[in-house]
Design a protein around this motif. Structure first.
Motif, PDB file in Angstrom:
ATOM      1  N   ASP A  26      44.199  53.600  37.065  1.00  0.00           N
ATOM      2  CA  ASP A  26      43.380  54.629  36.439  1.00  0.00           C
ATOM      3  C   ASP A  26      43.643  54.662  34.937  1.00  0.00           C
ATOM      4  OD1 ASP A  26      42.873  57.437  35.355  1.00  0.00           O
ATOM      5  OD2 ASP A  26      41.985  57.607  37.346  1.00  0.00           O
ATOM      6  N   ILE A  27      42.632  54.349  34.160  1.00  0.00           N
ATOM      7  CA  ILE A  27      42.817  54.242  32.713  1.00  0.00           C
ATOM      8  C   ILE A  27      43.208  55.573  32.088  1.00  0.00           C
ATOM      9  CG2 ILE A  27      41.636  53.791  30.530  1.00  0.00           C
ATOM     10  CD1 ILE A  27      40.036  51.617  31.965  1.00  0.00           C
ATOM     11  N   GLU A  28      42.548  56.647  32.471  1.00  0.00           N
ATOM     12  CA  GLU A  28      42.831  57.941  31.850  1.00  0.00           C
ATOM     13  C   GLU A  28      44.236  58.430  32.200  1.00  0.00           C
ATOM     14  OE1 GLU A  28      41.009  59.245  29.494  1.00  0.00           O
ATOM     15  OE2 GLU A  28      39.739  57.476  29.761  1.00  0.00           O
ATOM     16  N   PHE A  47      53.728  47.324  30.737  1.00  0.00           N
ATOM     17  CA  PHE A  47      52.683  47.568  31.732  1.00  0.00           C
ATOM     18  C   PHE A  47      52.827  46.506  32.816  1.00  0.00           C
ATOM     19  CE2 PHE A  47      48.246  47.283  33.280  1.00  0.00           C
ATOM     20  CZ  PHE A  47      48.050  48.611  33.627  1.00  0.00           C
ATOM     21  N   THR A  48      53.321  46.902  33.969  1.00  0.00           N
ATOM     22  CA  THR A  48      53.612  45.943  35.038  1.00  0.00           C
ATOM     23  C   THR A  48      52.318  45.595  35.767  1.00  0.00           C
ATOM     24  OG1 THR A  48      54.228  47.804  36.455  1.00  0.00           O
ATOM     25  CG2 THR A  48      56.007  46.648  35.336  1.00  0.00           C
ATOM     26  N   PHE A  58      44.947  47.295  30.741  1.00  0.00           N
ATOM     27  CA  PHE A  58      45.869  47.037  29.627  1.00  0.00           C
ATOM     28  C   PHE A  58      45.121  46.963  28.299  1.00  0.00           C
ATOM     29  CE2 PHE A  58      48.187  44.103  26.810  1.00  0.00           C
ATOM     30  CZ  PHE A  58      49.364  44.838  26.663  1.00  0.00           C
ATOM     31  N   GLY A  59      43.993  46.281  28.281  1.00  0.00           N
ATOM     32  CA  GLY A  59      43.217  46.188  27.047  1.00  0.00           C
ATOM     33  C   GLY A  59      42.836  47.555  26.511  1.00  0.00           C
ATOM     34  N   GLU A  60      42.436  48.464  27.394  1.00  0.00           N
ATOM     35  CA  GLU A  60      42.092  49.819  26.977  1.00  0.00           C
ATOM     36  C   GLU A  60      43.315  50.568  26.454  1.00  0.00           C
ATOM     37  OE1 GLU A  60      39.166  51.433  26.730  1.00  0.00           O
ATOM     38  OE2 GLU A  60      38.253  49.478  27.144  1.00  0.00           O
ATOM     39  N   LEU A  61      44.459  50.358  27.095  1.00  0.00           N
ATOM     40  CA  LEU A  61      45.688  51.022  26.647  1.00  0.00           C
ATOM     41  C   LEU A  61      46.105  50.536  25.263  1.00  0.00           C
ATOM     42  CD1 LEU A  61      47.938  51.182  29.847  1.00  0.00           C
ATOM     43  CD2 LEU A  61      46.740  53.058  28.712  1.00  0.00           C
ATOM     44  N   MET A  74      53.217  47.580  22.847  1.00  0.00           N
ATOM     45  CA  MET A  74      52.712  47.376  24.200  1.00  0.00           C
ATOM     46  C   MET A  74      53.036  45.970  24.700  1.00  0.00           C
ATOM     47  SD  MET A  74      51.347  50.257  24.960  1.00  0.00           S
ATOM     48  CE  MET A  74      50.433  49.805  26.437  1.00  0.00           C
ATOM     49  N   GLY A  75      53.603  45.903  25.910  1.00  0.00           N
ATOM     50  CA  GLY A  75      53.907  44.624  26.518  1.00  0.00           C
ATOM     51  C   GLY A  75      53.471  44.610  27.963  1.00  0.00           C
ATOM     52  N   VAL A  76      53.589  43.448  28.596  1.00  0.00           N
ATOM     53  CA  VAL A  76      53.145  43.279  29.980  1.00  0.00           C
ATOM     54  C   VAL A  76      54.251  42.646  30.810  1.00  0.00           C
ATOM     55  CG1 VAL A  76      51.438  42.211  31.494  1.00  0.00           C
ATOM     56  CG2 VAL A  76      50.754  43.018  29.239  1.00  0.00           C
ATOM     57  N   GLY A  77      54.456  43.189  32.013  1.00  0.00           N
ATOM     58  CA  GLY A  77      55.436  42.638  32.931  1.00  0.00           C
ATOM     59  C   GLY A  77      54.787  42.085  34.179  1.00  0.00           C
TER      60      GLY A  77
END
Length: 222
Positions: A26-28, A47-48, A58-61, A74-77
């Motif tokens: 959920d983006i919001e 962001f896992t 993730f792009g929106e975040l 911001m990173g990605v796991g």
């Protein structure tokens, strides 16, 4: 593209000592969690990406963070191959975290000078990761190894920077044990990203736990 270099990200990891881990489709709701982490003092979020269309969330975040949360990294796991790493870097990931050591991901990230942190569980894996240019190694799963393992690694390799994920709690006992053992920072997920009795995110509690954890970390390091 990344907004921060890998050396800048490594320094922020070292200075704050905390990387919250989180995923939701959920983006919001995700934006509210991110804002709670930021307001609590966190300056990184992993962001896992474990769900369908996680890259879209993730792009929106990332867009939200750039616009509303200055200085948020911001990173990605849970990244498992170079193609996924490249996709998330194109969406603005400033660091990539993986559950295992993969040379293809190292090459993809190093080409773009983006920090990558592979999951390692042996001294040999840690040494290989550092040979491939890793700044901060992810110890995973942390609860299997514990602080004593970190002490063992830091003996022959005092230069190694370690971030345990799993087995870390936002408590005085847990944080003191890990940082006294010599970790550079810690990753925390569900124990930090609190929910209420109805299973909904408790944003005020998340902010409170973030602030409490960072204060404890600074106290232990001082």
């Amino acid at each position: 593209m990344a907004q921060f270099t890998r050396l800048e990200v490594a320094e922020i990891m070292k200075s704050t000592g905390l990387v919250p881990l989180f995923y939701n489709s959920d983006i919001e709701a995700s934006k509210k969690v991110l804002k709670a982490c930021y307001d609590g003092g966190a300056r990184l979020l992993e962001f896992t990406a474990r769900g369908d269309f996680a890259h879209e969330v993730f792009g929106e975040l990332v867009r939200y963070a750039i616009k509303e949360l200055p200085g948020m990294v911001m990173g990605v796991g849970s990244v498992t191959d170079a193609a996924a790493a490249s996709r998330f870097m194109a969406l603005g990931a400033n660091f990539i975290v993986t559950p295992v050591l993969r040379e293809d991901i190292a090459i993809a990230c190093n080409r773009r000078k983006v920090l990558w942190s592979p999951g390692c569980g042996t001294l040999s894996e840690i040494a290989k990761a550092e040979e491939l240019g890793c700044e901060i190694v992810k110890l995973f799963p942390g609860d299997i190894y514990g602080p004593q393992f970190v002490k063992g690694i830091k003996g022959p390799q005092p230069w190694t920077s370690i971030m345990p994920t799993g087995g870390v709690s936002p408590t005085k006992e847990s944080i003191e044990a890990w940082f006294k053992a010599g970790v550079t920072c810690v990753g925390m997920g569900s124990k930090l990203i609190a929910k209420d009795a109805n299973g909904q995110f408790d944003y005020a509690r998340i902010e409170e736990l973030i602030r409490f954890s960072i204060r404890l970390i600074q106290d232990v390091k001082s």
